[in-house]
Design an enzyme around this catalytic site. Structure first.
Site, short mmCIF file in Angstrom:
data_model
loop_
_atom_site.label_atom_id
_atom_site.label_comp_id
_atom_site.label_asym_id
_atom_site.label_seq_id
_atom_site.Cartn_x
_atom_site.Cartn_y
_atom_site.Cartn_z
N LEU A 37 0.69 -1.19 0.06
CA LEU A 37 -0.10 -0.17 0.10
C LEU A 37 1.08 1.12 -0.01
CD1 LEU A 37 -2.86 -1.08 2.44
CD2 LEU A 37 -2.93 -1.11 -0.29
N ASP A 61 5.72 -5.81 2.77
CA ASP A 61 6.69 -5.24 1.53
C ASP A 61 7.48 -6.48 1.02
OD1 ASP A 61 8.82 -4.25 0.35
OD2 ASP A 61 9.45 -2.88 2.09
N ALA A 85 5.76 -3.41 -7.74
CA ALA A 85 6.84 -2.61 -8.14
C ALA A 85 6.74 -1.13 -8.09
CB ALA A 85 6.95 -2.82 -9.74
N THR A 131 7.92 -5.10 -18.40
CA THR A 131 7.50 -4.20 -19.46
C THR A 131 8.30 -3.98 -20.43
OG1 THR A 131 7.57 -1.64 -19.43
CG2 THR A 131 9.18 -2.76 -18.03
N ASP A 132 7.59 -3.59 -21.42
CA ASP A 132 8.27 -3.45 -22.81
C ASP A 132 9.73 -2.63 -22.80
OD1 ASP A 132 6.99 -0.97 -22.71
OD2 ASP A 132 6.15 -0.95 -24.73
N GLU A 133 9.48 -1.68 -21.61
CA GLU A 133 10.84 -0.62 -21.51
C GLU A 133 12.22 -1.02 -21.35
OE1 GLU A 133 9.55 2.90 -19.59
OE2 GLU A 133 7.31 2.27 -19.74
N TYR A 156 13.81 3.45 -14.08
CA TYR A 156 12.62 2.40 -13.77
C TYR A 156 12.85 1.22 -14.67
CZ TYR A 156 8.24 0.14 -15.24
OH TYR A 156 7.29 -0.68 -15.55
N SER A 157 13.22 1.41 -16.07
CA SER A 157 13.52 0.09 -16.92
C SER A 157 14.57 -0.52 -16.61
CB SER A 157 13.21 0.44 -18.39
OG SER A 157 14.43 1.48 -18.51
N LYS A 160 13.71 -2.88 -13.73
CA LYS A 160 12.86 -4.07 -14.04
C LYS A 160 13.63 -4.96 -14.93
CE LYS A 160 8.96 -4.58 -13.90
NZ LYS A 160 8.05 -5.17 -12.92
N TYR A 213 4.57 16.31 -23.08
CA TYR A 213 5.95 16.33 -23.07
C TYR A 213 6.76 16.54 -24.35
CZ TYR A 213 6.06 14.04 -18.39
OH TYR A 213 5.65 13.70 -17.24
N PRO A 288 13.46 13.80 -19.48
CA PRO A 288 15.17 13.53 -19.90
C PRO A 288 15.35 12.11 -20.46
CG PRO A 288 14.85 14.44 -17.63
CD PRO A 288 13.34 14.12 -18.21
P1 NAD Z 1 0.98 0.55 -9.99
O1 NAD Z 1 2.16 1.58 -9.46
O2 NAD Z 1 -0.30 0.86 -10.19
O3 NAD Z 1 0.92 -0.65 -8.70
C1 NAD Z 1 2.10 -1.14 -8.19
C2 NAD Z 1 1.41 -1.72 -6.69
O4 NAD Z 1 2.62 -2.36 -6.31
C3 NAD Z 1 0.87 -0.80 -5.92
O5 NAD Z 1 -0.44 -1.34 -5.47
C4 NAD Z 1 1.90 -0.65 -4.59
O6 NAD Z 1 1.37 -0.32 -3.37
C5 NAD Z 1 2.50 -2.16 -4.77
N1 NAD Z 1 3.92 -2.00 -4.32
C6 NAD Z 1 4.92 -0.95 -4.34
N2 NAD Z 1 6.13 -1.27 -3.74
C7 NAD Z 1 5.79 -2.37 -3.06
C8 NAD Z 1 6.56 -3.41 -2.33
N3 NAD Z 1 7.84 -2.90 -1.70
N4 NAD Z 1 6.01 -4.46 -1.71
C9 NAD Z 1 4.63 -4.80 -2.11
N5 NAD Z 1 3.77 -3.96 -2.87
C10 NAD Z 1 4.38 -3.02 -3.21
O7 NAD Z 1 1.62 -0.40 -10.88
P2 NAD Z 1 1.01 -1.37 -12.21
O8 NAD Z 1 0.87 -0.17 -13.51
O9 NAD Z 1 -0.30 -1.91 -11.64
O10 NAD Z 1 2.19 -2.20 -12.67
C11 NAD Z 1 2.06 -3.55 -12.06
C12 NAD Z 1 3.28 -4.43 -12.78
O11 NAD Z 1 3.08 -4.28 -14.00
C13 NAD Z 1 4.53 -3.51 -12.28
O12 NAD Z 1 5.55 -4.61 -12.21
C14 NAD Z 1 4.85 -2.82 -13.82
O13 NAD Z 1 6.42 -2.87 -13.98
C15 NAD Z 1 4.32 -3.79 -14.76
N6 NAD Z 1 3.93 -3.28 -16.14
C16 NAD Z 1 3.12 -2.12 -16.17
C17 NAD Z 1 2.40 -1.62 -17.24
C18 NAD Z 1 1.80 -0.25 -17.30
O14 NAD Z 1 1.51 0.38 -18.39
N7 NAD Z 1 1.29 0.25 -16.20
C19 NAD Z 1 3.02 -1.87 -18.46
C20 NAD Z 1 3.87 -3.46 -18.42
C21 NAD Z 1 4.20 -3.86 -17.11
P1 TYD Z 2 3.76 7.17 -18.91
O1 TYD Z 2 2.14 7.11 -18.91
O2 TYD Z 2 4.27 8.09 -17.82
O3 TYD Z 2 3.97 5.60 -19.31
P2 TYD Z 2 5.68 5.24 -19.82
O4 TYD Z 2 6.54 6.40 -19.39
O5 TYD Z 2 5.86 4.29 -19.15
O6 TYD Z 2 5.45 5.01 -21.21
O7 TYD Z 2 3.69 8.17 -20.34
C1 TYD Z 2 3.23 7.66 -21.50
C2 TYD Z 2 3.88 8.72 -22.51
O8 TYD Z 2 3.29 10.13 -22.32
C3 TYD Z 2 5.27 8.95 -22.46
O9 TYD Z 2 5.90 9.00 -23.75
C4 TYD Z 2 5.56 10.28 -21.58
C5 TYD Z 2 4.36 11.11 -22.04
N1 TYD Z 2 3.78 11.87 -21.10
C6 TYD Z 2 3.32 13.28 -21.46
O10 TYD Z 2 3.48 13.52 -22.77
N2 TYD Z 2 2.75 13.88 -20.42
C7 TYD Z 2 2.60 13.51 -19.08
O11 TYD Z 2 1.92 14.27 -18.29
C8 TYD Z 2 2.90 12.18 -18.67
C9 TYD Z 2 2.74 11.50 -17.40
C10 TYD Z 2 3.43 11.28 -19.72
#
Ligand code: NAD
Ligand code: TYD
Length: 351
Positions: A37, A61, A85, A131-133, A156-157, A160, A213, A288
């Protein structure tokens, strides 16, 4: 394969949708949601399962070995879906160490405790969600697939990528039945409003600026979260240990085009004259090291898991806007002091 399922990061965006799919596909299997949380986790995301006797919540955690061990002992899972994550690129630029702690160390702890609990068992699964990143950035053409070499470019990437390498190493070194997944950008209900889609749509609803951005020319591929959640559950059920499955929506858009389409949906649903919200768009300082383009070739996943995206981007954006408009109380709760502090700090000097 049967038995309880442990979902980490279950109170977050994607994790909560994974719990929804698991509870509907496997009514007889217990699902334990494990989550620290953090600012991104919200128990409201699991509200549908509050009175479900086959669902439990564990506050913990993933980097805390005792907490993870206690969860394995209490739940005795036969499958782990690991989503916990730190997930936001912009935050990783400000505070990279918390990404290393949760994403790298947390994954290592979870893998190690799975190994301790499972020994040589082969009738268990550890699905590591990534993630694809991790693959870096593409130019105008081409796409990633499960064999693309890693080239992460943000904290981040990179964190991951480190966790993906550990997951594969535990399969290779110890035979732990690990499967890795890599997915493109998700969107949909319950996404924390720091990510592009919910941030832009909520700013438009409220009449604030919508920050794009750079010139908004970067390209992302968008997958509806329910399709991703379905794919992860298929991976747990049908995936082959040691394999990688990649997910994507086959819906590439330049950021500016995505935002424009999204704001048009906001106007339509609010009954505003078409184009009203486009006036809220502002081009702000670029991120950046902003990766130019991500795209995924999902043919192998389609073939091997029988999975395909089912929600079109147009339909998904309508569904997402409708959900945020109908869920004001959810929004109020996630917009805690922490969220406001972040929003203020990150955007200071960018508008
Ligand atoms: P999110 O940030 O919405 O949720 C992350 C969750 O992890 C939260 O509930 C947070 O409380 C929990 N958390 C964070 N640190 C923790 C810890 N130390 N111990 C236990 N719980 C913890 O993220 P999301 O967008 O739901 O992404 C979930 C997963 O999918 C991640 O691993 C992310 O890298 C991956 N992912 C996300 C996307 C995307 O577009 N959002 C795309 C591809 C992969
Ligand atoms: P984001 O949702 O942060 O996902 P990711 O960086 O994992 O792809 O951003 C998606 C795209 O949108 C990314 O190219 C950055 C851009 N972006 C903006 O242009 N404005 C914003 O306020 C945010 C949060 C992201």
């Amino acid at each position: 394969m049967n038995g309880p399922i442990l979902v980490t990061g279950a109170a977050g965006f994607i994790g909560s949708h994974v719990v929804d799919v698991l509870r509907s596909q496997f009514p007889d299997r217990h699902v334990a949601s494990f989550d620290a949380l953090t600012y991104a986790g919200n128990l409201d995301n699991l509200a549908a399962h509050r009175d479900d006797p086959n669902h439990s919540f564990i506050h913990g955690d993933v980097a805390d070995r005792d907490a993870v061990r206690a969860a394995f002992d209490a739940v005795a899972p036969t499958a782990v879906l690991h989503l916990a994550a730190e997930s936001h690129v912009d935050r990783s630029l400000v505070d990279p160490l918390s990404f290393v702690r949760t994403n790298v160390m947390g994954t290592a702890v979870l893998l190690q405790e799975a190994r301790r609990a499972w020994g040589d068992r082969t009738d268990v699964r550890f699905v590591h969600v990534s993630t694809d990143e991790v693959f870096g950035a593409l130019g105008e053409t081409g796409s990633f697939d499960a064999h693309t070499p890693y080239d992460p470019r943000s904290p981040y990437s990179a964190s991951k990528a480190g966790s993906d390498h550990l997951a594969r190493a535990f399969h290779h070194s110890y035979g732990l039945p690990v499967i890795v997944t890599n997915c493109t950008n998700n969107y949909g209900p319950r996404q924390f409003p720091e990510k592009l889609v919910p941030l832009a749509l909520l700013r438009a609803v409220e009449g604030g600026i919508v920050p794009v951005y750079g010139q908004g020319q970067q390209v992302r591929d968008w997958l509806h979260v329910r399709d991703h959640a379905r794919g992860l559950v298929s991976t747990m059920r049908d995936g082959v240990p040691g394999s990688t499955y990649v997910f994507g929506g086959e819906a590439e858009r330049k950021n500016l085009d995505l935002v424009t389409d999204l704001l048009d949906v906001v106007d339509a649903q609010l009954g505003r004259p078409s184009g009203t919200s486009r006036a809220f768009i502002r081009f702000v300082a670029d991120r950046p090291g902003h990766d130019y383009r991500y795209a995924m070739d999902i043919e192998a996943t389609r073939r091997d898991l029988g999975w395909a995206p089912s929600v079109s981007l147009a339909e998904g954006l309508r569904d997402t806007v409708a959900w945020y408009l109908a869920n004001g109380p959810w929004l109020e709760r996630v917009r805690s002091g922490n969220y406001r502090a972040w929003e203020t700090t990150w955007y200071a000097g960018r508008q």
